[in-house]
Design an enzyme around this catalytic site. Structure first.
Site, PDB file in Angstrom:
ATOM      1  N   ASP A   8       4.192 -16.312 -10.485  1.00 23.71           N
ATOM      2  CA  ASP A   8       5.708 -15.828 -10.795  1.00 23.71           C
ATOM      3  C   ASP A   8       5.694 -17.070 -10.648  1.00 23.71           C
ATOM      4  O   ASP A   8       5.577 -18.570  -9.834  1.00 23.71           O
ATOM      5  CB  ASP A   8       6.507 -15.055 -10.650  1.00 23.71           C
ATOM      6  CG  ASP A   8       6.763 -15.085  -8.611  1.00 23.71           C
ATOM      7  OD1 ASP A   8       5.803 -15.727  -8.472  1.00 23.71           O
ATOM      8  OD2 ASP A   8       7.183 -14.126  -8.159  1.00 23.71           O
ATOM      9  N   HIS A   9       7.105 -17.275 -11.082  1.00 24.37           N
ATOM     10  CA  HIS A   9       7.634 -18.878 -10.367  1.00 24.37           C
ATOM     11  C   HIS A   9       7.745 -19.660  -8.743  1.00 24.37           C
ATOM     12  O   HIS A   9       7.281 -20.553  -8.339  1.00 24.37           O
ATOM     13  CB  HIS A   9       9.425 -18.864 -10.770  1.00 24.37           C
ATOM     14  CG  HIS A   9      10.427 -17.891 -10.512  1.00 24.37           C
ATOM     15  ND1 HIS A   9       9.929 -16.638 -10.139  1.00 24.37           N
ATOM     16  CD2 HIS A   9      11.635 -18.301  -8.717  1.00 24.37           C
ATOM     17  CE1 HIS A   9      10.578 -15.572  -9.589  1.00 24.37           C
ATOM     18  NE2 HIS A   9      11.146 -17.007  -8.858  1.00 24.37           N
ATOM     19  N   CYS A  65       2.425 -15.178  -5.360  1.00 28.92           N
ATOM     20  CA  CYS A  65       4.320 -14.880  -5.736  1.00 28.92           C
ATOM     21  C   CYS A  65       4.868 -15.400  -4.873  1.00 28.92           C
ATOM     22  O   CYS A  65       4.090 -16.183  -3.290  1.00 28.92           O
ATOM     23  CB  CYS A  65       5.090 -13.700  -6.449  1.00 28.92           C
ATOM     24  SG  CYS A  65       4.638 -12.015  -4.790  1.00 28.92           S
ATOM     25  N   GLY A  66       6.119 -15.189  -4.289  1.00 27.88           N
ATOM     26  CA  GLY A  66       6.461 -15.836  -3.082  1.00 27.88           C
ATOM     27  C   GLY A  66       5.755 -15.647  -1.821  1.00 27.88           C
ATOM     28  O   GLY A  66       5.679 -15.952  -1.272  1.00 27.88           O
ATOM     29  N   THR A  67       5.524 -14.263  -1.360  1.00 28.89           N
ATOM     30  CA  THR A  67       5.223 -13.348  -0.274  1.00 28.89           C
ATOM     31  C   THR A  67       3.524 -12.680  -0.823  1.00 28.89           C
ATOM     32  O   THR A  67       3.015 -12.305   0.105  1.00 28.89           O
ATOM     33  CB  THR A  67       6.377 -12.076   0.056  1.00 28.89           C
ATOM     34  OG1 THR A  67       6.321 -11.176  -0.603  1.00 28.89           O
ATOM     35  CG2 THR A  67       7.772 -12.734   0.449  1.00 28.89           C
ATOM     36  N   GLY A  68       3.765 -12.758  -2.198  1.00 27.31           N
ATOM     37  CA  GLY A  68       2.209 -11.651  -2.217  1.00 27.31           C
ATOM     38  C   GLY A  68       2.379 -10.396  -2.298  1.00 27.31           C
ATOM     39  O   GLY A  68       1.405  -9.969  -2.987  1.00 27.31           O
ATOM     40  N   ILE A  69       3.815  -9.765  -1.493  1.00 31.86           N
ATOM     41  CA  ILE A  69       4.299  -8.320  -1.829  1.00 31.86           C
ATOM     42  C   ILE A  69       4.283  -8.161  -3.170  1.00 31.86           C
ATOM     43  O   ILE A  69       4.017  -6.778  -4.168  1.00 31.86           O
ATOM     44  CB  ILE A  69       5.106  -7.836  -0.980  1.00 31.86           C
ATOM     45  CG1 ILE A  69       4.617  -8.269   0.457  1.00 31.86           C
ATOM     46  CG2 ILE A  69       5.404  -6.550  -0.921  1.00 31.86           C
ATOM     47  CD1 ILE A  69       5.370  -8.691   1.658  1.00 31.86           C
ATOM     48  N   GLY A  70       5.064  -8.347  -4.107  1.00 32.58           N
ATOM     49  CA  GLY A  70       5.822  -8.371  -5.137  1.00 32.58           C
ATOM     50  C   GLY A  70       4.347  -7.916  -6.376  1.00 32.58           C
ATOM     51  O   GLY A  70       4.665  -6.639  -6.975  1.00 32.58           O
ATOM     52  N   MET A  71       3.299  -8.842  -6.716  1.00 39.03           N
ATOM     53  CA  MET A  71       2.710  -9.027  -7.165  1.00 39.03           C
ATOM     54  C   MET A  71       1.473  -7.628  -6.943  1.00 39.03           C
ATOM     55  O   MET A  71       0.927  -7.184  -7.596  1.00 39.03           O
ATOM     56  CB  MET A  71       1.873 -10.360  -7.390  1.00 39.03           C
ATOM     57  CG  MET A  71       2.296 -11.387  -7.790  1.00 39.03           C
ATOM     58  SD  MET A  71       2.549 -11.003  -9.287  1.00 39.03           S
ATOM     59  CE  MET A  71       2.059 -12.631 -10.576  1.00 39.03           C
ATOM     60  N   HIS A  98     -14.578  -3.244   3.435  1.00 34.40           N
ATOM     61  CA  HIS A  98     -13.839  -1.805   2.924  1.00 34.40           C
ATOM     62  C   HIS A  98     -13.571  -0.461   2.060  1.00 34.40           C
ATOM     63  O   HIS A  98     -13.518   0.510   1.867  1.00 34.40           O
ATOM     64  CB  HIS A  98     -13.555  -1.764   4.281  1.00 34.40           C
ATOM     65  CG  HIS A  98     -13.929  -2.066   5.854  1.00 34.40           C
ATOM     66  ND1 HIS A  98     -13.647  -1.940   6.428  1.00 34.40           N
ATOM     67  CD2 HIS A  98     -15.545  -2.449   5.857  1.00 34.40           C
ATOM     68  CE1 HIS A  98     -14.477  -2.418   7.689  1.00 34.40           C
ATOM     69  NE2 HIS A  98     -15.396  -2.832   6.965  1.00 34.40           N
ATOM     70  N   ARG A 132     -19.688   5.109   3.966  1.00 31.38           N
ATOM     71  CA  ARG A 132     -18.808   5.701   4.146  1.00 31.38           C
ATOM     72  C   ARG A 132     -17.485   5.216   3.350  1.00 31.38           C
ATOM     73  O   ARG A 132     -16.182   6.271   2.675  1.00 31.38           O
ATOM     74  CB  ARG A 132     -18.129   5.997   5.596  1.00 31.38           C
ATOM     75  CG  ARG A 132     -17.898   4.529   6.275  1.00 31.38           C
ATOM     76  CD  ARG A 132     -17.693   5.189   8.079  1.00 31.38           C
ATOM     77  NE  ARG A 132     -17.284   3.836   8.149  1.00 31.38           N
ATOM     78  CZ  ARG A 132     -17.763   2.948   8.455  1.00 31.38           C
ATOM     79  NH1 ARG A 132     -18.901   2.599   8.680  1.00 31.38           N
ATOM     80  NH2 ARG A 132     -16.517   1.579   9.309  1.00 31.38           N
ATOM     81  N   HIS A 133     -16.740   3.598   3.010  1.00 31.70           N
ATOM     82  CA  HIS A 133     -16.289   2.832   2.656  1.00 31.70           C
ATOM     83  C   HIS A 133     -15.916   4.091   0.533  1.00 31.70           C
ATOM     84  O   HIS A 133     -15.197   4.038   0.365  1.00 31.70           O
ATOM     85  CB  HIS A 133     -16.454   1.596   2.561  1.00 31.70           C
ATOM     86  CG  HIS A 133     -16.274   1.571   3.926  1.00 31.70           C
ATOM     87  ND1 HIS A 133     -15.064   1.627   4.585  1.00 31.70           N
ATOM     88  CD2 HIS A 133     -17.129   0.510   5.116  1.00 31.70           C
ATOM     89  CE1 HIS A 133     -15.343   1.409   5.915  1.00 31.70           C
ATOM     90  NE2 HIS A 133     -17.100   0.501   6.272  1.00 31.70           N
TER      91      HIS A 133
END
Length: 146
Positions: A8-9, A65-71, A98, A132-133
């Site tokens: 994003d921007h 994005c700005g934090t990576g969280i929204g994406m 993992h 196991r993963h």
């Protein structure tokens, strides 16, 4: 290997550095946008890229994005996507080894370019360990398919 890349921007500059890294290292990619720093919604670019990864058209997605969280929130709404917002090399390797993450999310406003490229390299060069993963990932897939 071929990647789906989007931002994003808030991460246009980071995307430029990431795509330059990909070109330098001979890694193919498709750029899903955005292409300017004009305000936009991360989901408009992240979801189409994540959908393409889920369909198997791309090996991995790199969403910025700005934090990576929204994406990461948007991408994880797509069935078959396992997106991780990552801010360090250890987590980049761990989420591949993992969690079999298929989408890496990073934030331009929280990590520098050098670290972002190191995280990207670690993510792309770490294999899923299975074992196991795999059972754990299977439980997530089972839940998605309810």
């Amino acid at each position: 290997m071929i990647l789906a890349v989007a931002c994003d921007h808030g991460a246009v500059k980071l995307k430029a550095a990431v795509t330059e890294y990909l070109v330098t290292n001979g890694i193919k990619y498709k750029d899903f946008g955005t292409f300017s720093d004009a305000s936009c919604d991360y989901s408009d670019f992240g979801i189409p890229a994540a959908e393409a990864v889920a369909r198997g058209e791309y090996d991995f997605g790199i969403l910025l994005c700005g934090t990576g969280i929204g994406m990461s929130i948007a991408a994880n709404k797509v069935k078959g996507v396992r997106a991780a917002a990552v801010t360090d090399e250890f987590s980049a390797a761990a989420t591949r080894a993992h969690n079999d993450a298929n989408v890496l999310c990073m934030g331009e406003r929280v990590i520098g370019t050098g670290l972002a490229l190191s995280i990207l390299e670690k993510f792309l060069n770490t294999a899923f360990t299975g074992g196991r993963h795999a059972q754990r990932i299977g439980k997530i897939s089972d839940y998605e398919n309810k």
